[in-house]
Design a protein around this motif. Structure first.
Motif, PDB file in Angstrom:
ATOM      1  N   ASP A   1      -3.488   5.616  -1.564  1.00  0.00           N
ATOM      2  CA  ASP A   1      -4.211   6.873  -1.778  1.00  0.00           C
ATOM      3  C   ASP A   1      -4.963   6.907  -3.107  1.00  0.00           C
ATOM      4  O   ASP A   1      -5.547   7.930  -3.461  1.00  0.00           O
ATOM      5  N   ILE A   2      -4.938   5.830  -3.851  1.00  0.00           N
ATOM      6  CA  ILE A   2      -5.593   5.805  -5.156  1.00  0.00           C
ATOM      7  C   ILE A   2      -7.103   5.658  -4.981  1.00  0.00           C
ATOM      8  O   ILE A   2      -7.574   4.800  -4.228  1.00  0.00           O
ATOM      9  N   THR A   3      -7.851   6.510  -5.654  1.00  0.00           N
ATOM     10  CA  THR A   3      -9.316   6.428  -5.594  1.00  0.00           C
ATOM     11  C   THR A   3      -9.897   5.684  -6.785  1.00  0.00           C
ATOM     12  O   THR A   3     -11.045   5.258  -6.743  1.00  0.00           O
TER      13      THR A   3
ATOM     14  N   LEU B   1       0.806  -1.223   0.000  1.00  0.00           N
ATOM     15  CA  LEU B   1       0.000   0.000   0.000  1.00  0.00           C
ATOM     16  C   LEU B   1       0.837   1.271   0.000  1.00  0.00           C
ATOM     17  O   LEU B   1       0.370   2.331  -0.399  1.00  0.00           O
ATOM     18  N   ASP B   2       2.082   1.209   0.481  1.00  0.00           N
ATOM     19  CA  ASP B   2       2.955   2.384   0.471  1.00  0.00           C
ATOM     20  C   ASP B   2       3.749   2.506  -0.824  1.00  0.00           C
ATOM     21  O   ASP B   2       4.541   3.423  -0.985  1.00  0.00           O
ATOM     22  N   GLN B   3       3.544   1.577  -1.735  1.00  0.00           N
ATOM     23  CA  GLN B   3       4.237   1.621  -3.021  1.00  0.00           C
ATOM     24  C   GLN B   3       3.740   2.815  -3.835  1.00  0.00           C
ATOM     25  O   GLN B   3       2.550   3.098  -3.908  1.00  0.00           O
TER      26      GLN B   3
ATOM     27  N   ASP C   1      -5.094  10.218   5.855  1.00  0.00           N
ATOM     28  CA  ASP C   1      -5.075   8.875   5.261  1.00  0.00           C
ATOM     29  C   ASP C   1      -6.403   8.133   5.424  1.00  0.00           C
ATOM     30  O   ASP C   1      -6.453   6.903   5.352  1.00  0.00           O
ATOM     31  N   LYS C   2      -7.482   8.896   5.623  1.00  0.00           N
ATOM     32  CA  LYS C   2      -8.798   8.281   5.801  1.00  0.00           C
ATOM     33  C   LYS C   2      -9.783   8.740   4.740  1.00  0.00           C
ATOM     34  O   LYS C   2     -10.576   7.947   4.225  1.00  0.00           O
ATOM     35  N   TYR C   3      -9.741  10.029   4.424  1.00  0.00           N
ATOM     36  CA  TYR C   3     -10.701  10.591   3.478  1.00  0.00           C
ATOM     37  C   TYR C   3      -9.946  11.059   2.236  1.00  0.00           C
ATOM     38  O   TYR C   3      -9.055  11.905   2.324  1.00  0.00           O
ATOM     39  N   LEU C   4     -10.309  10.497   1.101  1.00  0.00           N
ATOM     40  CA  LEU C   4      -9.624  10.781  -0.151  1.00  0.00           C
ATOM     41  C   LEU C   4     -10.594  11.400  -1.146  1.00  0.00           C
ATOM     42  O   LEU C   4     -11.739  10.949  -1.289  1.00  0.00           O
ATOM     43  N   PHE C   5     -10.116  12.415  -1.845  1.00  0.00           N
ATOM     44  CA  PHE C   5     -10.934  13.085  -2.856  1.00  0.00           C
ATOM     45  C   PHE C   5     -10.087  13.310  -4.099  1.00  0.00           C
ATOM     46  O   PHE C   5      -8.959  13.792  -4.031  1.00  0.00           O
TER      47      PHE C   5
ATOM     48  N   ASP D   1       0.896  20.849   2.396  1.00  0.00           N
ATOM     49  CA  ASP D   1       0.262  20.270   3.575  1.00  0.00           C
ATOM     50  C   ASP D   1      -0.678  21.279   4.187  1.00  0.00           C
ATOM     51  O   ASP D   1      -0.335  22.465   4.343  1.00  0.00           O
ATOM     52  N   ILE D   2      -1.883  20.843   4.560  1.00  0.00           N
ATOM     53  CA  ILE D   2      -2.896  21.712   5.132  1.00  0.00           C
ATOM     54  C   ILE D   2      -3.238  21.197   6.529  1.00  0.00           C
ATOM     55  O   ILE D   2      -3.694  20.054   6.680  1.00  0.00           O
ATOM     56  N   GLY D   3      -3.008  22.022   7.520  1.00  0.00           N
ATOM     57  CA  GLY D   3      -3.281  21.599   8.885  1.00  0.00           C
ATOM     58  C   GLY D   3      -2.379  20.456   9.305  1.00  0.00           C
ATOM     59  O   GLY D   3      -1.256  20.294   8.846  1.00  0.00           O
ATOM     60  N   LYS D   4      -2.911  19.625  10.223  1.00  0.00           N
ATOM     61  CA  LYS D   4      -2.118  18.527  10.746  1.00  0.00           C
ATOM     62  C   LYS D   4      -2.246  17.246   9.916  1.00  0.00           C
ATOM     63  O   LYS D   4      -1.356  16.402   9.950  1.00  0.00           O
TER      64      LYS D   4
END
Length: 592
Positions: free
Chosen positions: A124-126, A109-111, A574-578, A503-506
């Motif tokens: 991170d692929i949607t 998954l980190d590839q 790493d939870k919500y992807l758009f 990067d936005i926020g934390k």
């Protein structure tokens, strides 16, 4: 005294037979069927289905279905394994239907996966993307990497356009046919060059297959059938590495048809005559010829690859040369190709990086007519050696008494014998392919990069066919026939795009992409044909000496495509992807 009844013989026999039937039932084979899919409910082709602790195994078909026999359904365990997915074990427990969903290997998954104009972590692929490594593509010798994709990615079907003919084009279909009349082939992108030809598998670092609309949208309408992204190998920091790889394999026909011999054929023809009221026996010919044995042979494939790579903090390089040679399973068919590849990447300073990719190939194919179509084909199966081997009478010899080829097929159409066509007809194709692709990447400010590419390619193909007058039926009446077609295609590709990462926020990660693309494709075609030759010595290279020149053909096609494209990727913790993608194509062949 109490009287004792004698044993009931019928009862004893029944009990014995019942025990035997129970034992037979206990050890009977149980057939387990099912379907294997991925987490997106896509069927997986080529999944290995194995009975644990035994050698009994099978693979799933194009729809993900399988069927396997289990000796002990109560205690057996089935193991499901597939490249890129976690191996799954399922106890049978006397089940007859077992459906399985394979999950991706979490270690992958980190590839970083290439998705077009950039790369993202696989996690991170949607969209729907399959990734195949170079190691997987080199598991066995193949003509090119497209052939090695078979069974390596879910929903991808790979077939040769003409069976096992050496050098035959490879057809890739992603998620089945997408059109009845138009092509269903995906878009091939090699190191950013759109529409490039596939390199040798030994030179590939990774290959990504974009399947759904979300993944392919960045390539617009040309990605409607899917996109195959190929990344070739590059040099790495450190000492120079020199590699030499070679392999050799043998190919044979798996199952020839069981045809009648001469005596059986004669008896069969005599019976047909008798059924029609003809009492005269069929006049059997003087030979007993197995035409399949004459046209089929043992084929072979051999490859040689030499490469060297290395680099430093400022410059990396990779260069390779490949030689591929295949002898077909039909006599007089072969394919030979030489390719080279070079990648150079230079870090000029902290902000500017330059790179150059060079590719070239030279190929020669000698084909044998197996479909009675194409350049020089006469149609109707009259020069299709495979069907002729099944149609030509087995009691006829290859040669007549005077040394000429036999063409006296006693049943059906009047045709030349298959051995004569396979050995005398010439079908030669020579191809050259050269491609260069230059890029410059400049960091404008922190997080904002500009990349420009300029690619040039030139592909030429010359196909010539010649049927001598010794093929009496095919070309005897016209004194031999010849044809030649020359095709040249040139491409110019320029792409410019900006990539911004912040990067936005934390937990937020934002990636913006926007760019322009221009591609021009020029195709020239010229063809000529002639009949009536005094000599076979010059094959198709001397059409001017023919008695009859047929009308020549020529064509010119120029297509320009201008595009604007953009993409937004947002990841929160790493939870919500758009992902949002847009592309606009303007093509000259669609103008008003």
């Amino acid at each position: 005294m109490q009287k004792t009844n004698p044993p009931n013989k019928f009862l004893n026999i029944s009990t014995f037979l019942g025990c035997m039937l129970f034992a037979m039932f206990s050890y009977a084979q149980t057939t387990v069927t099912g379907k294997v899919i991925d987490e997106q409910t896509e069927p997986l082709l080529g999944v290995t289905v194995l009975i644990k602790g035994s050698s009994s195994a099978t693979t799933t078909d194009i729809d993900g279905n399988y069927s396997i026999s289990v000796a002990d359904a109560a205690t057996a365990t089935i193991v499901y394994s597939y490249v890129g997915y976690a191996t799954t074990e399922v106890p049978v427990n006397n089940q007859s239907v077992i459906n399985v969903t394979l999950k991706e290997d979490l270690a992958l998954l980190d590839q970083i996966v290439v998705v077009g104009y950039g790369g993202v972590k696989k996690s991170d692929i949607t969209g729907s993307v399959s990734s195949v490594t170079g190691k997987e593509l080199n598991a066995f010798p193949v003509l090119d990497a497209a052939q090695a994709l078979q069974g390596r990615a879910a929903g991808v079907v790979v077939q040769s356009n003409n069976g096992g003919e050496p050098g035959a084009p490879i057809n890739i279909q992603i998620r089945g046919n997408t059109s009845i009349g138009a092509s269903s082939s995906p878009l091939i992108v090699v190191d950013g060059f759109i529409g490039a030809s596939m390199p040798q598998a030994n030179d590939i670092e990774s290959m990504e297959i974009l399947k759904d609309a979300s993944a392919t949208a960045i390539y617009g309408s040309r990605g409607a059938n899917g996109v195959v992204l190929v990344t070739t190998k590059k040099g790495r920091n450190g000492k120079m590495v020199v590699e030499y790889n070679t392999n050799y394999s043998i190919q044979n026909t798996t199952n020839e048809l069981d045809l009648l011999n001469a005596d059986q054929f004669a008896a069969y023809q005599t019976q047909i005559r008798a059924n029609n009221g003809n009492t005269i026996a069929y006049p059997q010919g003087p030979a007993n010829t197995d035409w399949q044995d004459l046209i089929y042979t043992t084929g072979s494939t051999k490859t040689h690859q030499f490469s060297f790579s290395g680099g430093s903090d400022k410059i990396n390089f990779y260069a390779s040369a490949n030689y591929f040679d295949q002898e077909g399973i039909i006599i007089n068919s072969d394919f030979e190709r030489i390719t080279f590849l070079s990648n150079i990447d230079a870090q000029v300073n902290d902000k500017l990086k330059l790179g150059l990719n060079l590719f070239g190939s030279l190929g020669t194919k000698n084909g044998v007519s197996t479909q009675s179509t194409g350049l020089g084909g006469i149609g109707g199966g009259g020069d299709d050696v495979i069907s002729l081997a099944m149609r030509y009478a087995p009691d006829q010899p290859v040669f007549n008494d005077d040394g000429s080829y036999n063409s006296g097929n006693t049943v059906g159409d009047l045709v030349d014998n298959p051995f004569a066509i396979a050995t005398e007809r010439v079908d030669e194709t020579r191809e050259t392919d050269f491609r260069s692709n230059f890029y410059a990447n400049y960091e404008i400010i922190k997080g904002l990069e500009f990349k420009t590419t300029l690619g040039l390619s030139s592909e030429t193909s010359k196909q010539g066919t010649y049927s001598p007058s010794s093929l009496e039926v095919t070309a005897g009446a016209v004194g031999g026939r010849a044809a030649i077609v020359n095709t040249r295609q040139r491409d110019v590709l320029n792409e410019n795009y900006l990539t911004y990462k912040r990067d936005i926020g934390k937990g937020g990660k934002l990636t913006l992409l926007g760019g322009l693309s221009y591609q021009k494709t020029t195709t020239e075609v010229f063809g000529a044909a002639a009949n009536g030759f005094l000599s076979d010595s010059f094959s198709f290279y001397n059409l001017g000496s023919a008695q009859t020149l047929l009308p020549a053909t020529s064509a010119l096609s120029v297509v320009e495509i201008q595009s604007q494209f953009g993409r937004v990727n947002f990841d929160w913790d790493d939870k919500y992807l758009f992902t949002a993608t847009v592309r606009r194509d303007g093509a000259s062949n669609c103008k008003k």
